[in-house]
Motif scaffolding. Structure first.
Motif: not given
Length: 224
Positions: A37-45
């Motif tokens: 999702e574009p709203l703040v995923p984890y960096i690793s995601d």
């Protein structure tokens, strides 16, 4: 522009620009592919599924190498300045370098072991990378104050310490909220269980990551 910089200022400049590109590129590809999702995923995601996983792994490993080079040059610079000023113990400078190198090893682990493939190893690498990184920039901020006013301005020292404090403050809730998440996944939606913990932890993670980037940006003038 990088080639025209005097001294070795191009090294931290390259680290900052490359690392920023690594985060942004993998994020854009992951969002466009519908993997996160574009709203703040984890960096690793943003670096878990192909094709972004290959790009993420390659670019983060290069970032880790550039960070090693930057930290070692910083170590040599302080040693050279310390010959005439004696503002910090050589052992403290070496300790700071070792902590920084531990963080780089953690980055390499994060880049090599994807979040969904080997989650336990990935999480350990992330903890080492962020934890060691926060300690490193805090130590460097303290060393910067000790080198004033001969080798640094107080304005730069204040900026470095502010970044360090913000990163330290963000690091703690990042770990706390992440520990409350009961599942490992990358495609979160707001109505899911533990989404709030994921969202808050991810915000803190991005804050710490870009705190590192802005901190190394302040090295450019020193390296000139």
């Amino acid at each position: 522009m990088l080639c025209c910089m005097p001294g070795v200022a191009f090294v931290p400049a390259l680290l900052v620009s490359w690392s920023s590109a690594a985060f942004i590129t993998s994020y854009v590809i992951a969002v466009l592919a519908g993997h996160v999702e574009p709203l703040v995923p984890y960096i690793s995601d943003t670096g878990t599924k192909p094709p972004e996983s290959g790009i993420f792994g390659f670019m983060i490993n290069i970032s880790a190498l550039l960070a090693v080079i930057t930290m070692y040059i910083r170590y040599l610079l302080i040693e050279k300045q310390n010959e005439s000023s004696h503002f910090v113990r050589s052992s403290c400078n070496m300790f700071s370098l070792c902590i920084g190198l531990m963080g780089c090893i953690g980055m390499g682990i994060v880049a090599t072991f994807q979040e969904l493939a080997v989650p336990s190893v990935h999480d350990i690498g992330a903890l080492v990378a962020f934890g060691s990184g926060v300690v490193y920039i805090t130590l460097q901020s303290i060393i910067s104050y000790k080198s004033c006013p001969q080798w640094n301005t107080y304005f730069v020292c204040h900026i470095r310490m502010a970044i360090s404090v913000i990163s330290c403050i963000a690091f703690i809730p990042m770990i706390v909220f992440a520990s409350q998440i009961s599942m490992t996944k990358i495609d979160w939606t707001p109505d899911e269980k533990d989404y709030t913990y994921h969202f808050l932890s991810a915000i803190c993670e991005w804050t710490v990551a870009f705190g590192f980037i802005f901190f190394f940006l302040t090295f450019i003038r020193d390296f000139q």
